[in-house]
Design an enzyme around this catalytic site. Structure first.
Site, short mmCIF file in Angstrom:
data_model
loop_
_atom_site.label_atom_id
_atom_site.label_comp_id
_atom_site.label_asym_id
_atom_site.label_seq_id
_atom_site.Cartn_x
_atom_site.Cartn_y
_atom_site.Cartn_z
N MET A 1 -17.74 -74.98 46.51
CA MET A 1 -17.54 -73.13 46.10
C MET A 1 -15.70 -73.31 47.56
O MET A 1 -15.23 -73.63 47.37
CB MET A 1 -18.07 -71.79 47.18
CG MET A 1 -19.56 -72.39 45.60
SD MET A 1 -20.74 -71.01 46.40
CE MET A 1 -21.16 -72.48 47.45
N ASP B 1 -27.53 -69.53 34.25
CA ASP B 1 -26.44 -68.44 34.58
C ASP B 1 -25.15 -69.28 34.13
O ASP B 1 -25.22 -69.86 32.68
CB ASP B 1 -26.28 -69.32 36.15
CG ASP B 1 -26.61 -68.51 37.15
OD1 ASP B 1 -27.07 -67.66 37.07
OD2 ASP B 1 -27.30 -69.63 37.86
N LYS C 1 -21.78 -65.06 35.77
CA LYS C 1 -20.29 -64.24 36.27
C LYS C 1 -19.96 -63.90 34.86
O LYS C 1 -19.65 -65.34 34.11
CB LYS C 1 -20.09 -64.70 37.42
CG LYS C 1 -19.24 -63.87 38.09
CD LYS C 1 -18.33 -64.33 39.56
CE LYS C 1 -19.46 -64.48 40.24
NZ LYS C 1 -18.61 -65.47 41.25
N1 SAH Z 1 -26.16 -75.80 42.25
C1 SAH Z 1 -24.97 -76.11 41.33
C2 SAH Z 1 -23.95 -75.54 43.07
C3 SAH Z 1 -23.97 -74.05 42.47
S1 SAH Z 1 -22.20 -73.75 43.23
C4 SAH Z 1 -24.71 -77.23 41.33
O1 SAH Z 1 -25.68 -78.46 42.53
O2 SAH Z 1 -23.99 -78.05 41.51
C5 SAH Z 1 -21.24 -73.52 41.91
C6 SAH Z 1 -20.25 -74.85 42.74
O3 SAH Z 1 -20.60 -75.71 42.15
C7 SAH Z 1 -18.68 -74.22 42.38
O4 SAH Z 1 -17.97 -73.39 42.92
C8 SAH Z 1 -17.85 -75.50 42.46
O5 SAH Z 1 -17.99 -75.67 43.64
C9 SAH Z 1 -19.48 -76.14 42.23
N2 SAH Z 1 -19.20 -76.78 40.51
C10 SAH Z 1 -19.84 -75.88 39.35
N3 SAH Z 1 -20.26 -76.84 38.94
C11 SAH Z 1 -19.15 -78.30 38.70
C12 SAH Z 1 -18.00 -78.66 38.31
N4 SAH Z 1 -18.02 -78.64 36.78
N5 SAH Z 1 -16.66 -79.20 38.81
C13 SAH Z 1 -16.81 -79.29 39.50
N6 SAH Z 1 -17.47 -78.25 41.02
C14 SAH Z 1 -18.40 -77.12 40.34
#
Ligand code: SAH
Length: 515
Positions: free
Chosen positions: A179, A42, A64
């Site tokens: 998100m 991803d 994306k």
């Molecule tokens: N599986 C991932 C989440 C995927 S959904 C997890 O467990 O973290 C994608 C969302 O994750 C983003 O829209 C944001 O809200 C969050 N996210 C992912 N990486 C991030 C980061 N480095 N800092 C803040 N939010 C993050």
């Protein structure tokens, strides 16, 4: 036994790669990425997550790209199934944790339905790690006995919202929204409408755990506006709860010496990771834009017993020398009688890794200094505890093997020859240009610093049209030889390391950043 001619399906690993800081990847994730045949990854995975993949592994981007279209979930699942049924092992690498807003559950169900074996490798999820790097513990004995992870993707105004907003507002603990930062006005309004206090502390963490981390704080009533005014954008998590107020006391990540600085590392990818790791640990946002790569020349090494001194001028030279010997069914025992000279501590360290101690390491780390150290006499076989150089008389010319890159300059052999040595040059590898993408060129131009760890990184960056002009980024040179190469390109380093080592370069950069 089955007569089915199809191969046994490969295992699919649903791997969480953590929130962005490469140091937060699990040992299991790194181990599997290094082992599998195919990696489907991803967009939101750490910059270096796939560096350890096998050179022959197939790496497929299903994320994306730059706001463009994401590969549809159905296509991703079909790819997973197809590769696994063809007998390949597959790592499905996702940001954070695969089972937290990662669609890992859907993928696992699809694999189970197809009879494909799978394993889940949990990852450090952004909803815990982002707040943690902002100094916010998501639970705390005095603040929050629990935490809820919630998607902010749903529009609470829409009747089809599956979230019970009044129920969520009444949750006795911290709420973490993933998100949907753009939906913050609706989310906070729904929480307040559901009974959550508008005065409760809240924070938004953008790009948590990486050098570009940004954090804003406010209250449930103000946070949407604060975030929008600060231009906070995805990826970001929103924390609602009194724990958010602890940031004032517990912030730590942003206080690191290089926090907020972007540093471009132009070193060859194979060697860049140590420097990049050091800089990241100091809080920098590191962009790896290698301008060079080394290519083995598969040299045949002459019998090493014929030399009194073996001089090595780079870590890569050591690795290549050892690899070349082994390729010929030989090994380092051939070096037993020679004096071993290393140009600097990095080369000496790699020698130690293969069980060899450098007899001579000059005070300053240039080829000229090595020549001086050798001609000063402390390189004489026997003078430093090494066995004598093959029983020759003290007056016979000393036989020196210079094992190094094809492009090594003539300064070192010239000095040695002038001193009466018999010098054999052995080209073990060559340095070739690594193509520089437009995106990489722009990233360098936008950085605060660009590091040069050798003359060739400077030369090749210029050749690739990526040498920045002007005051930003500030060029950082590892030492006088690199500075000379930069000067020839009309670039004056803003910073030069006092000691021509990676440690020296990092120290000089930190000193400059704290000025
Ligand atoms: N599986 C991932 C989440 C995927 S959904 C997890 O467990 O973290 C994608 C969302 O994750 C983003 O829209 C944001 O809200 C969050 N996210 C992912 N990486 C991030 C980061 N480095 N800092 C803040 N939010 C993050």
């Amino acid at each position: 036994m089955t007569q089915d001619p199809r191969p046994t399906p490969g295992t699919v690993y649903l791997v969480g790669a953590g929130p962005g800081d490469p140091g937060l990847m699990t040992a299991r994730a790194l181990e599997l990425i290094a082992a599998v045949d195919v990696v489907l990854y991803d967009a939101l995975i750490p910059a270096t997550a796939l560096d350890g993949a096998r050179p022959d592994a197939e790496l497929v981007d299903v994320g994306k790209r730059g706001g463009g279209a994401q590969v549809p979930q159905e296509t991703t699942e079909q790819l997973l199934v197809r590769h696994a049924l063809a007998g390949r092992s597959v790592a499905r690498v996702k940001g954070g944790d695969p089972f937290v807003f990662g669609r890992g559950g859907e993928e696992a169900a699809r694999l189970r339905a197809q009879g494909i074996p799978f394993e889940v490798v949990p990852g450090v999820t952004a909803g815990i790690a982002g707040p943690a790097y902002a100094g916010i513990p998501v639970t705390h004995r005095e603040h929050a006995p629990g935490v809820a992870f919630v998607t902010g993707h749903e529009n609470p105004d829409k009747p089809e919202s599956t979230i019970d907003w009044p129920g969520l507002a009444g949750f006795p603990g911290t709420l973490v929204f993933y998100m949907g930062v753009r939906r913050l006005p609706q989310i906070t309004a729904s929480l307040i409408g559901g009974g959550r206090s508008a005065d409760e502390p809240a924070a938004v963490v953008q790009s948590g755990t990486v050098g570009g981390q940004r954090v804003v704080t406010g209250t449930v009533g103000t946070i949407a506006e604060v975030a929008s005014e600060a231009g906070i954008a995805a990826p970001a998590v929103t924390v609602v709860g009194s724990v958010a107020s602890l940031r004032d006391e517990l912030r730590w990540f942003e206080d690191r010496p290089l926090f907020g600085r972007t540093v471009a590392v132009t070193r060859a990818r194979a060697q860049a990771s140590g420097l990049a790791r050091r800089l990241r640990a100091l809080g920098a946002e590191v962009i790896e834009t290698p301008t060079i790569r080394t290519r083995s020349l598969a040299a045949t090494v002459p019998p090493l017993g014929a030399f009194d001194v073996i001089a090595l001028t780079s870590p890569n030279g050591v690795r290549e020398l050892v690899a070349s010997l082994l390729r010929d069914d030989r090994d380092v025992r051939e070096l037993h009688a020679a004096t071993i000279a290393a140009v600097g501590p990095g080369t000496a360290r790699v020698l130690r890794e293969v069980g060899l101690r450098a007899d001579v390491v000059p005070e300053t780390f240039t080829g000229e200094a090595l020549a001086a150290a050798l001609t000063a006499g402390d390189g004489r076989a026997g003078a430093t505890g090494a066995p004598d150089g093959g029983g020759r008389g003290a007056s016979a010319p000393r036989r020196v093997l210079l094992a190094r890159a094809a492009t090594g300059g003539s300064a070192l052999p010239d000095v040695l020859r002038a001193a009466g040595d018999e010098v054999t040059e052995l080209a073990l590898y060559e340095t070739v240009a690594e193509p520089l993408s437009d995106a990489a060129r722009e990233q360098i131009a936008a950085a605060d610093y660009v590091t040069f760890t050798s003359a060739s990184t400077a030369t090749f960056l210029a050749q690739a049209g990526g040498m920045p002009t002007g005051d930003r980024p500030r060029p950082v040179s590892i030492g006088p030889v690199t500075t000379a190469a930069l000067s020839e390109l009309r670039v004056t380093p803003a910073v030069e390391a006092a000691e021509a080592t990676i440690d020296g370069l990092v120290a000089a950069l930190v000193a400059d950043a704290s000025d």
